[in-house]
Design a protein around this motif. Sequence first.
Motif, PDB file in Angstrom:
ATOM      1  N   SER A  61     -27.979   8.465  17.381  1.00 56.90           N
ATOM      2  CA  SER A  61     -26.789   9.111  17.940  1.00 56.90           C
ATOM      3  C   SER A  61     -25.814   9.517  16.845  1.00 56.90           C
ATOM      4  O   SER A  61     -25.709   8.861  15.800  1.00 56.90           O
ATOM      5  CB  SER A  61     -26.091   8.165  18.923  1.00 56.90           C
ATOM      6  N   GLY A  62     -25.076  10.596  17.115  1.00 61.64           N
ATOM      7  CA  GLY A  62     -24.070  11.050  16.167  1.00 61.64           C
ATOM      8  C   GLY A  62     -22.992  11.851  16.850  1.00 61.64           C
ATOM      9  O   GLY A  62     -23.160  12.290  17.996  1.00 61.64           O
ATOM     10  N   TYR A  63     -21.879  12.038  16.156  1.00 62.63           N
ATOM     11  CA  TYR A  63     -20.789  12.842  16.700  1.00 62.63           C
ATOM     12  C   TYR A  63     -20.017  13.453  15.537  1.00 62.63           C
ATOM     13  O   TYR A  63     -20.174  13.065  14.375  1.00 62.63           O
ATOM     14  CB  TYR A  63     -19.865  12.009  17.591  1.00 62.63           C
ATOM     15  N   THR A  64     -19.184  14.438  15.868  1.00 66.11           N
ATOM     16  CA  THR A  64     -18.448  15.171  14.835  1.00 66.11           C
ATOM     17  C   THR A  64     -17.026  14.647  14.719  1.00 66.11           C
ATOM     18  O   THR A  64     -16.516  13.978  15.615  1.00 66.11           O
ATOM     19  CB  THR A  64     -18.435  16.668  15.172  1.00 66.11           C
ATOM     20  N   LEU A  65     -16.385  14.990  13.592  1.00 69.45           N
ATOM     21  CA  LEU A  65     -15.053  14.446  13.285  1.00 69.45           C
ATOM     22  C   LEU A  65     -13.932  15.468  13.327  1.00 69.45           C
ATOM     23  O   LEU A  65     -12.790  15.136  13.014  1.00 69.45           O
ATOM     24  CB  LEU A  65     -15.074  13.786  11.900  1.00 69.45           C
ATOM     25  N   GLY A  66     -14.232  16.697  13.681  1.00 68.00           N
ATOM     26  CA  GLY A  66     -13.162  17.699  13.722  1.00 68.00           C
ATOM     27  C   GLY A  66     -13.725  19.093  13.554  1.00 68.00           C
ATOM     28  O   GLY A  66     -14.915  19.342  13.791  1.00 68.00           O
ATOM     29  N   ASP A  67     -12.875  20.016  13.122  1.00 67.94           N
ATOM     30  CA  ASP A  67     -13.261  21.408  12.953  1.00 67.94           C
ATOM     31  C   ASP A  67     -14.282  21.529  11.826  1.00 67.94           C
ATOM     32  O   ASP A  67     -14.016  21.125  10.691  1.00 67.94           O
ATOM     33  CB  ASP A  67     -12.022  22.260  12.635  1.00 67.94           C
ATOM     34  N   PRO A  68     -15.469  22.086  12.091  1.00 69.90           N
ATOM     35  CA  PRO A  68     -16.493  22.168  11.044  1.00 69.90           C
ATOM     36  C   PRO A  68     -16.074  23.031   9.857  1.00 69.90           C
ATOM     37  O   PRO A  68     -16.580  22.837   8.751  1.00 69.90           O
ATOM     38  CB  PRO A  68     -17.699  22.768  11.778  1.00 69.90           C
ATOM     39  N   SER A  69     -15.142  23.950  10.063  1.00 71.27           N
ATOM     40  CA  SER A  69     -14.698  24.797   8.949  1.00 71.27           C
ATOM     41  C   SER A  69     -13.945  24.003   7.894  1.00 71.27           C
ATOM     42  O   SER A  69     -13.845  24.419   6.743  1.00 71.27           O
ATOM     43  CB  SER A  69     -13.818  25.933   9.476  1.00 71.27           C
ATOM     44  N   GLN A  70     -13.420  22.862   8.265  1.00 74.59           N
ATOM     45  CA  GLN A  70     -12.672  22.024   7.321  1.00 74.59           C
ATOM     46  C   GLN A  70     -13.556  21.012   6.609  1.00 74.59           C
ATOM     47  O   GLN A  70     -13.162  20.432   5.596  1.00 74.59           O
ATOM     48  CB  GLN A  70     -11.547  21.287   8.055  1.00 74.59           C
ATOM     49  N   PHE A  71     -14.742  20.761   7.147  1.00 73.34           N
ATOM     50  CA  PHE A  71     -15.611  19.747   6.570  1.00 73.34           C
ATOM     51  C   PHE A  71     -16.883  20.331   5.955  1.00 73.34           C
ATOM     52  O   PHE A  71     -17.495  19.721   5.095  1.00 73.34           O
ATOM     53  CB  PHE A  71     -16.023  18.724   7.646  1.00 73.34           C
ATOM     54  N   GLY A  72     -17.297  21.495   6.444  1.00 71.44           N
ATOM     55  CA  GLY A  72     -18.613  22.000   6.089  1.00 71.44           C
ATOM     56  C   GLY A  72     -19.632  21.405   7.031  1.00 71.44           C
ATOM     57  O   GLY A  72     -19.636  20.204   7.259  1.00 71.44           O
ATOM     58  N   ALA A  73     -20.492  22.227   7.592  1.00 72.37           N
ATOM     59  CA  ALA A  73     -21.452  21.774   8.605  1.00 72.37           C
ATOM     60  C   ALA A  73     -22.866  22.030   8.122  1.00 72.37           C
ATOM     61  O   ALA A  73     -23.674  22.683   8.783  1.00 72.37           O
ATOM     62  CB  ALA A  73     -21.189  22.486   9.928  1.00 72.37           C
ATOM     63  N   HIS A  74     -23.163  21.508   6.918  1.00 73.85           N
ATOM     64  CA  HIS A  74     -24.487  21.736   6.336  1.00 73.85           C
ATOM     65  C   HIS A  74     -25.582  21.202   7.255  1.00 73.85           C
ATOM     66  O   HIS A  74     -25.542  20.056   7.694  1.00 73.85           O
ATOM     67  CB  HIS A  74     -24.585  21.039   4.972  1.00 73.85           C
ATOM     68  N   GLY A  75     -26.560  22.044   7.535  1.00 73.58           N
ATOM     69  CA  GLY A  75     -27.652  21.667   8.414  1.00 73.58           C
ATOM     70  C   GLY A  75     -27.401  21.971   9.875  1.00 73.58           C
ATOM     71  O   GLY A  75     -28.320  21.888  10.679  1.00 73.58           O
ATOM     72  N   PHE A  76     -26.166  22.309  10.193  1.00 75.08           N
ATOM     73  CA  PHE A  76     -25.818  22.613  11.583  1.00 75.08           C
ATOM     74  C   PHE A  76     -25.290  24.041  11.727  1.00 75.08           C
ATOM     75  O   PHE A  76     -24.595  24.365  12.674  1.00 75.08           O
ATOM     76  CB  PHE A  76     -24.762  21.630  12.097  1.00 75.08           C
ATOM     77  N   GLU A  77     -25.634  24.866  10.745  1.00 73.59           N
ATOM     78  CA  GLU A  77     -25.091  26.232  10.751  1.00 73.59           C
ATOM     79  C   GLU A  77     -25.464  27.009  12.009  1.00 73.59           C
ATOM     80  O   GLU A  77     -24.673  27.810  12.505  1.00 73.59           O
ATOM     81  CB  GLU A  77     -25.590  26.993   9.513  1.00 73.59           C
TER      82      GLU A  77
END
Length: 485
Positions: free
Chosen positions: A240-256
Amino acid sequence: MPLDQLLEGVTSALDDAASVTEACERAVEVFAAHTPAMIAVLLPVQDHLRCAAAAGSWHVYSTLPFDSGVAGRVYRTGRRAVLTDVSADADYVSLGPPVAVEICAPIPGPGGTTGGAFNVEWRTPVDIDLWLPVVEAVAARIGARISALGGPPTESDSEKLLRHALSFGTARDERQLLHRSLVAAREVSGLSTPAVLLPGRAGARALLDDRNPTALGDRLAALGPEVLSQFTVRARRHGSGYTLGDPSQFGAHGFEQLTSIGVRTMISVPVGPGRDADADPRSAGGVLLVVDERAIRPDPAIPNLLELLAAHAWTSLDRLETLRRLSEKASSDPLTGLRHYGPFGERLARATPGRTALLAIDIDRFKQLNDEYGHQAGDRALVDLARTLLATLRSGDELYRIGGDEFAAVIEVKRPEEARMIAERLAQAARRQGRTISVGVALQAAAESAADTLRRADQALYEAKRTGRDSVRVAASNRPTSGVA
């Protein structure tokens, strides 16, 4: 007066409370200090009343259905209840100790609605004329404070999980179970678009809630089997996993691929045991994915709740599959695998006059085969013939084993002569196998019951056997019949 002090104390306690739960608890504490009664504040949550605060009894009911108990009646009707003989009230629900008097007053909600119930029970008689206005006044004060604090508490995430998990057990089929699971995932997570990603031989596919479609869900499904498979494999491998906020601020490598369609928040939870998808795609498990176009940081407890939800859903899916297999076993002949007389009768009930033809089929000299070569040889002949007849019938035609060596086919035809042609084809196929059959054919006539059509087919079969076997006979149109061979 002591009761004036009670009302003043309740008012002061409510004014000091910072939450609805605290307000209810403080009001009950003050009330309990002035009388030895069993006291409860019940507020509506989803489809039941929840006990927000209570005192005076070792045991209380946490929840109460709207249609249960005196408090449920008061909430539904908005009218107070005064009981001096609780045994005479059909709605009364006992907590255990004997009760002499019960007063239950509606808690007012916004716009003239009922916002709950304030229930007080005494074990000894009390002055109702004295206590009734006090109970109603406290109920009114509790209602006013609840409104000032923003309304009654909402259903907790764990309560949502429990409510939905219970609903899984009553799902009629996989489609309903999927719908309920996706609705539950949406409500528990607070995100807009739930989906179940299931692997298969051609890649993963996204199962969406077609009753509550979203544009994001359509874009997710359009990513295609290859992209969805990559994501499914990774999510199952790592858990299981979840995100921490806006992907533009963290980079979403692998989830593009996901962020490219507008995903800003995501929770993913493995579903099922994860056996070999190539061997059995249904047993491979998948991923429960909940996404949203808003950038939201989920509570870390939410993925845990979704894991529990997914486990309940998969268990319910196993239950449906087990029931399906048991139903098939109960309605099928264990030797040939064909459905037997029960389903045959159900199919006859759906027959269409002028279009449905019944073929009564019997293996010629089957008793002689059993007597000379034994029942094992007879069983092999039955199995081989069943396979041959099935392979010869058209798609949509149905074959049943309705007796020892008796079969029946139900076919839909456009012209009466089609039925005879199909029967002749079955007889030829049996000859190629080294056996012969006799076939009686009857086309259901207008205003004729399916049972009568079957009797005519049976009589035609008897005629075929009487005149030499290995032949097809067509029943006369709806003629009277004297018996069944």
